[in-house]
Design an enzyme around this catalytic site. Structure first.
Site, mmCIF file in Angstrom:
data_model
loop_
_atom_site.group_PDB
_atom_site.id
_atom_site.type_symbol
_atom_site.label_atom_id
_atom_site.label_comp_id
_atom_site.label_asym_id
_atom_site.label_seq_id
_atom_site.Cartn_x
_atom_site.Cartn_y
_atom_site.Cartn_z
ATOM 1 N N LYS A 201 0.853 -1.184 0.000
ATOM 2 C CA LYS A 201 0.000 0.000 0.000
ATOM 3 C C LYS A 201 0.886 1.231 0.000
ATOM 4 C CE LYS A 201 -3.629 2.359 2.559
ATOM 5 N NZ LYS A 201 -4.641 2.250 3.618
ATOM 6 N N LYS A 255 -2.306 -1.513 -3.803
ATOM 7 C CA LYS A 255 -3.149 -0.327 -3.738
ATOM 8 C C LYS A 255 -2.315 0.935 -3.754
ATOM 9 C CE LYS A 255 -6.230 1.815 -0.450
ATOM 10 N NZ LYS A 255 -6.649 1.807 0.907
HETATM 11 C C1 PBG Z 1 -7.451 3.502 5.516
HETATM 12 C C2 PBG Z 1 -7.800 3.266 4.105
HETATM 13 C C3 PBG Z 1 -7.617 4.165 3.058
HETATM 14 C C4 PBG Z 1 -8.202 3.586 1.943
HETATM 15 C C5 PBG Z 1 -8.720 2.346 2.327
HETATM 16 N N1 PBG Z 1 -8.442 2.153 3.681
HETATM 17 C C6 PBG Z 1 -7.044 5.526 3.025
HETATM 18 C C7 PBG Z 1 -5.729 5.824 3.598
HETATM 19 O O1 PBG Z 1 -4.887 4.956 3.789
HETATM 20 O O2 PBG Z 1 -5.527 7.000 3.883
HETATM 21 C C8 PBG Z 1 -8.268 4.265 0.616
HETATM 22 C C9 PBG Z 1 -9.324 3.817 -0.313
HETATM 23 C C10 PBG Z 1 -9.606 4.744 -1.422
HETATM 24 O O3 PBG Z 1 -8.961 5.793 -1.630
HETATM 25 O O4 PBG Z 1 -10.538 4.414 -2.176
HETATM 26 N N2 PBG Z 1 -6.530 2.731 6.127
#
Ligand code: PBG
Length: 329
Positions: A201, A255
């Site tokens: 991520k 992601k």
């Molecule tokens: C939080 C989380 C995020 C997303 C999913 N879980 C945002 C972040 O890490 O700030 C992002 C999903 C999206 O942008 O569609 N842990």
């Protein structure tokens, strides 16, 4: 690898008619390939628009059936739940994450009561919807502390498992959390609860609209670069994935999606395990706004999703999932 030569070889011959193009298709999408994120809000009888995400809504628990019915009808195998917690109940430690009456817990119970195992439920494991500072972990002397955060994440996992969550998805990027969560689940007889690790991520600008949707945007102080990955790196993604597999992840996620297709492909090639892709909120908003402004036509959505399949993703989390039947037909 290339056999034959023009003019005896003409690749356009296979593309000439629609029936022939169908036969040589290498990849296809079906509703079974998708996971639908659902945003939750408190209250009753509300379906609230999210201004930065056209056609995506937040639902109160008593309106959930509207969207879950549709997901089941079109054949989506799983939904992912995300709460918008009221600011008044957020605190430094994200305590609301451990409240068995929080939005996510109530939504799990409601969906399981109504639909049993007709559809899977996936829940994020992370503190950002619950912390007053918007970070995924606990802060001590200006640092997001790793091990103390994991203790809360373990309890959040156990709580969500107890409510009936099928797939726990740690999205926090703390080191070692998959192993700790797996161990705790196994010890508490939740050995059948799956772990979908957000293994690679990245600290990304593409999460903007999501933070809006869960209400962590205004409160987020600084960035998430001390725990989420640097977008310049790819070898590091393989290390993250390798560790999470070793610690017990059943499935790994990459992601954001479209800017990281190379990562999906190399994770799949290297590890041969289920890999999911997340087409995140910023990607969704860019494409949707471009369609609304007629900069591109709506087939761009299908094209963007097929890219994940080509790269090797087994399933895709996307805000288009509730309309996927029309998009891929
Ligand atoms: C939080 C989380 C995020 C997303 C999913 N879980 C945002 C972040 O890490 O700030 C992002 C999903 C999206 O942008 O569609 N842990």
């Amino acid at each position: 690898m290339i056999t034959g030569k023009y003019p005896s070889l003409r690749l356009r011959r296979n593309r000439k008619e629609s029936w022939s193009r169908k036969l040589i298709q290498e990849n296809t999408l079906s509703p079974n390939d998708f996971i639908l994120p659902i945003f939750l809000i408190d209250g009753s009888n509300k379906r609230q628009e999210i201004s930065t995400m056209p056609n995506v809504f937040r639902y109160t628990i008593n309106r959930l059936s509207q969207v879950v019915d549709k997901a089941i009808k079109i054949g989506i195998p799983m939904v992912a739940l995300f709460p918008k917690t009221k600011n008044s109940i957020k605190d430094e430690l994200g305590s609301e994450s451990l409240n068995e009456k929080n939005l996510v817990c109530r939504a799990i119970l409601e969906i399981k009561k109504r639909y049993k195992n007709q559809i899977g439920i996936m829940c994020d494991v992370a503190l950002d919807p619950y912390t007053s500072h918007g970070h995924d972990g606990i802060i001590r002397s200006n640092q997001i502390v790793n091990d103390e955060t994991i203790e809360v994440l373990v309890n959040q996992s156990l709580l969500q498992a107890e409510m009936g969550c099928d797939v726990l998805a740690p999205s926090d990027m703390m080191d070692g959390r998959i192993g700790k969560i797996r161990k705790a689940l196994d010890k508490s007889k939740y050995h059948n609860v799956q772990i979908l690790s957000y293994a690679a991520k990245y600290a990304s600008s593409f999460y903007g609209p999501f933070r809006d949707a869960v209400g962590s945007k205004g409160s987020l102080k600084g960035d998430k670069k001390t725990y989420q990955m640097d977008f310049r790196n790819s070898d590091e993604a393989l290390r993250e994935v390798a560790l999470d597999i070793k610690e017990g992840a059943d499935i790994v996620m990459v992601k954001p999606g479209m800017p990281y297709l190379d990562i999906i492909k190399s994770v799949k090639e290297k590890f041969k395990i289920p890999v999911f892709a997340y087409q995140v909120s910023g990607e969704y908003s860019l494409i949707s706004n471009a369609i609304q402004k007629k900069l591109v036509n709506e087939d761009a959505v299908h094209e963007s999703l097929m890219a994940f399949k080509r790269a090797g993703a087994n399933a895709i989390v996307t805000y288009y999932a509730d309309r996927i039947d029309k998009i891929i037909k």
